[in-house]
Write a protein that holds these residues in place. Structure first.
Motif, PDB file in Angstrom:
ATOM      1  N   PRO A  42     -72.742 -18.080  15.585  1.00 11.75           N
ATOM      2  CA  PRO A  42     -73.944 -18.355  17.075  1.00 11.75           C
ATOM      3  C   PRO A  42     -74.659 -19.385  16.777  1.00 11.75           C
ATOM      4  N   LEU A  43     -76.108 -20.133  17.906  1.00 14.58           N
ATOM      5  CA  LEU A  43     -76.663 -20.943  17.775  1.00 14.58           C
ATOM      6  C   LEU A  43     -77.846 -20.289  18.649  1.00 14.58           C
ATOM      7  N   PRO A  66     -61.760 -22.416  35.291  1.00 20.45           N
ATOM      8  CA  PRO A  66     -61.099 -21.412  34.800  1.00 20.45           C
ATOM      9  C   PRO A  66     -60.248 -21.466  33.582  1.00 20.45           C
ATOM     10  N   ALA A  67     -59.749 -22.500  33.139  1.00 20.81           N
ATOM     11  CA  ALA A  67     -59.304 -22.352  32.002  1.00 20.81           C
ATOM     12  C   ALA A  67     -60.101 -23.074  31.319  1.00 20.81           C
ATOM     13  N   ILE A  68     -61.121 -23.983  31.419  1.00 21.07           N
ATOM     14  CA  ILE A  68     -62.314 -23.722  30.277  1.00 21.07           C
ATOM     15  C   ILE A  68     -62.680 -22.048  29.513  1.00 21.07           C
ATOM     16  N   GLN A  69     -63.004 -21.608  31.045  1.00 18.07           N
ATOM     17  CA  GLN A  69     -63.763 -20.262  30.823  1.00 18.07           C
ATOM     18  C   GLN A  69     -62.948 -19.599  29.843  1.00 18.07           C
ATOM     19  N   GLU A  70     -61.211 -19.279  30.189  1.00 17.10           N
ATOM     20  CA  GLU A  70     -60.889 -18.857  29.823  1.00 17.10           C
ATOM     21  C   GLU A  70     -60.880 -18.985  28.023  1.00 17.10           C
ATOM     22  N   ALA A  71     -60.566 -20.530  27.583  1.00 19.52           N
ATOM     23  CA  ALA A  71     -60.880 -21.013  26.806  1.00 19.52           C
ATOM     24  C   ALA A  71     -62.101 -20.262  25.932  1.00 19.52           C
ATOM     25  N   ILE A  72     -63.180 -20.422  26.466  1.00 24.38           N
ATOM     26  CA  ILE A  72     -64.473 -19.748  25.936  1.00 24.38           C
ATOM     27  C   ILE A  72     -64.599 -18.702  25.537  1.00 24.38           C
ATOM     28  N   ARG A  73     -64.190 -17.506  26.236  1.00 26.25           N
ATOM     29  CA  ARG A  73     -63.390 -16.365  26.372  1.00 26.25           C
ATOM     30  C   ARG A  73     -63.143 -16.659  25.087  1.00 26.25           C
ATOM     31  N   LYS A  74     -61.681 -17.061  24.838  1.00 28.69           N
ATOM     32  CA  LYS A  74     -60.908 -16.513  23.733  1.00 28.69           C
ATOM     33  C   LYS A  74     -61.483 -16.769  22.279  1.00 28.69           C
ATOM     34  N   LEU A  75     -62.683 -18.098  22.436  1.00 31.59           N
ATOM     35  CA  LEU A  75     -63.375 -17.825  21.011  1.00 31.59           C
ATOM     36  C   LEU A  75     -65.029 -17.486  20.761  1.00 31.59           C
ATOM     37  N   SER A  76     -65.024 -16.348  21.727  1.00 25.11           N
ATOM     38  CA  SER A  76     -66.497 -16.077  21.967  1.00 25.11           C
ATOM     39  C   SER A  76     -65.943 -14.925  21.174  1.00 25.11           C
ATOM     40  N   LEU A 112     -73.609 -27.063  24.557  1.00 29.89           N
ATOM     41  CA  LEU A 112     -73.535 -25.018  24.379  1.00 29.89           C
ATOM     42  C   LEU A 112     -73.464 -24.140  25.248  1.00 29.89           C
ATOM     43  N   THR A 113     -72.255 -24.692  25.862  1.00 28.15           N
ATOM     44  CA  THR A 113     -71.522 -23.211  26.953  1.00 28.15           C
ATOM     45  C   THR A 113     -72.025 -21.427  26.734  1.00 28.15           C
ATOM     46  N   ALA A 114     -71.558 -20.916  25.431  1.00 30.43           N
ATOM     47  CA  ALA A 114     -71.708 -19.958  24.797  1.00 30.43           C
ATOM     48  C   ALA A 114     -72.385 -20.421  23.103  1.00 30.43           C
ATOM     49  N   PRO A 115     -72.749 -19.307  22.874  1.00 25.16           N
ATOM     50  CA  PRO A 115     -73.461 -19.141  21.460  1.00 25.16           C
ATOM     51  C   PRO A 115     -73.314 -20.067  20.605  1.00 25.16           C
ATOM     52  N   GLN A 116     -71.763 -19.894  20.407  1.00 25.00           N
ATOM     53  CA  GLN A 116     -70.977 -20.402  19.279  1.00 25.00           C
ATOM     54  C   GLN A 116     -70.036 -21.295  20.103  1.00 25.00           C
ATOM     55  N   VAL A 117     -70.090 -21.639  21.270  1.00 22.08           N
ATOM     56  CA  VAL A 117     -68.911 -22.969  21.781  1.00 22.08           C
ATOM     57  C   VAL A 117     -69.426 -23.345  22.628  1.00 22.08           C
ATOM     58  N   THR A 163     -74.532 -30.975  15.457  1.00 22.94           N
ATOM     59  CA  THR A 163     -75.946 -31.294  15.322  1.00 22.94           C
ATOM     60  C   THR A 163     -76.762 -30.423  16.526  1.00 22.94           C
ATOM     61  N   ALA A 164     -77.221 -29.693  16.614  1.00 23.85           N
ATOM     62  CA  ALA A 164     -78.004 -29.194  17.564  1.00 23.85           C
ATOM     63  C   ALA A 164     -79.701 -29.649  17.496  1.00 23.85           C
ATOM     64  N   GLY A 165     -80.053 -28.866  18.786  1.00 27.40           N
ATOM     65  CA  GLY A 165     -81.844 -29.010  18.594  1.00 27.40           C
ATOM     66  C   GLY A 165     -82.527 -29.535  18.113  1.00 27.40           C
ATOM     67  N   VAL A 166     -82.072 -30.884  18.737  1.00 24.55           N
ATOM     68  CA  VAL A 166     -82.930 -31.521  18.447  1.00 24.55           C
ATOM     69  C   VAL A 166     -82.140 -33.159  19.570  1.00 24.55           C
ATOM     70  N   ILE A 167     -83.927 -34.248  19.653  1.00 24.01           N
ATOM     71  CA  ILE A 167     -83.265 -35.440  20.180  1.00 24.01           C
ATOM     72  C   ILE A 167     -83.493 -36.193  19.348  1.00 24.01           C
ATOM     73  N   ASP A 168     -83.708 -36.405  18.112  1.00 24.59           N
ATOM     74  CA  ASP A 168     -83.293 -37.643  16.882  1.00 24.59           C
ATOM     75  C   ASP A 168     -82.207 -36.912  16.307  1.00 24.59           C
ATOM     76  N   LEU A 169     -81.374 -37.110  15.339  1.00 22.72           N
ATOM     77  CA  LEU A 169     -80.669 -36.624  14.868  1.00 22.72           C
ATOM     78  C   LEU A 169     -81.026 -36.676  13.260  1.00 22.72           C
ATOM     79  N   LYS A 170     -82.466 -37.554  13.307  1.00 28.55           N
ATOM     80  CA  LYS A 170     -82.783 -37.827  11.520  1.00 28.55           C
ATOM     81  C   LYS A 170     -84.026 -36.236  11.509  1.00 28.55           C
ATOM     82  N   SER A 171     -83.799 -36.023  13.132  1.00 28.12           N
ATOM     83  CA  SER A 171     -85.130 -35.169  12.551  1.00 28.12           C
ATOM     84  C   SER A 171     -84.481 -34.101  11.460  1.00 28.12           C
TER      85      SER A 171
END
Ligand code: 4AZ
Length: 263
Positions: free
Chosen positions: A130-131, A253-263, A63-68, A88-96
């Motif tokens: 966003p998460l 720079p390219a990744i940050q630009e892409a994140i900005r476009k999607l945020s 997660l590099t931004a709340p929604q990206v 799937t986010a927020g856990v170590i165990d995918l079945k949690s």
């Protein structure tokens, strides 16, 4: 990604077989089980890496931004609308029971991406909402690309495991000089894109199939910083064949630009 890595494995094995020096899967003496446990076999504790996520096609991400989410280019399809990924986010165990799941809505993949061994192996995925989880910073100019870094994922814990992990595993791996890495892979018929890759690994410790897209990180002033993305390798934890990671500083720079476009 499982399919791509398997085909790379096959392609490299074929080349090597033609050359008469097939790199054999790592095995102990006859009849014993393979000894190359990957990712060190350490299970992460809850909350240790709160920004790491699992993608439904069998890759990792962050997660590099709340929604990206940042992942590997070879884990996703081309740039455009994409509702086909479940994160799937927020856990170590995918079945949690506490696992947070969220769908993708859009993908931006590196413009120059062809296939993982050719560099540019990054993509960002926009989530439908966003998460409320911590995000991770990307390495910039001040971050060293050499040293010992932490890698992680829900991928196979052995090359021959044929099974992904339910729990997040992590390990620390030292970087390997580009030249050493390139010489090894040239023998297997693959040219490492040196100025876009970080090679890392040590005896018996490596990332493996299903870890692609996940992060290589280190701690800077008490905060985790991502320096690489799990990209590819010939098998897992084979002596001389190190894991290859997308060198994030190169694409920041390219990744940050892409994140900005999607945020
Ligand atoms: C994969 O397919 C993969 N040993 C990731 C890392 C490595 C090989 C394959 C490196 O996700």
């Amino acid at each position: 990604m499982v399919r791509n890595a398997a085909s790379l494995l096959l392609a490299a094995a074929t080349v090597a077989a033609l050359l008469g020096s097939a790199p054999l899967p790592a095995r102990a003496a006859d009849g014993e089980r393979p000894v190359r446990e990957v990712v060190g076999g350490k299970v992460a504790t809850a909350g240790k890496f709160p920004w790491v996520v699992r993608l439904s096609m069998g890759c990792g991400g962050t997660l590099t931004a709340p929604q990206v989410v940042l992942t590997a280019g070879h884990c996703v399809g081309e740039t455009g609308p994409n509702k086909g990924i479940t994160v799937t986010a927020g856990v170590i165990d995918l079945k949690s029971d506490r696992a947070i799941t969220v769908k993708s809505v859009e993908v931006i993949r590196a413009d120059d991406f062809i296939t993982e061994t050719r560099g540019d192996d990054w993509a960002v995925v926009k989530l439908e909402r966003p998460l409320n989880l911590p995000t991770i910073d990307l390495a910039g100019d001040g971050t060293p690309d050499t040293g010992t870094f932490t890698v992680m994922g829900w991928g196979q814990t052995r090359e021959k495991a044929l099974r992904q992990s339910r729990r997040l595993h992590y390990a620390s791996v030292p970087t390997i000089p580009d030249e050493t890495c390139a010489v090894a892979y040239r023998k297997a018929g693959v040219e490492v894109v040196r100025d876009e890759s970080i090679c890392a690994g040590r005896h018996g410790v490596d990332t493996c199939q299903g870890d692609s897209g996940g992060p290589m990180v280190h701690r800077e002033n008490g905060r985790w910083v991502q320096v690489g993305i799990v990209s590819w390798g010939l098998g897992c934890a084979r002596d001389g064949y190190f894991g290859v990671y997308t060198q994030l500083a190169k694409f920041r720079p390219a990744i940050q630009e892409a994140i900005r476009k999607l945020s």
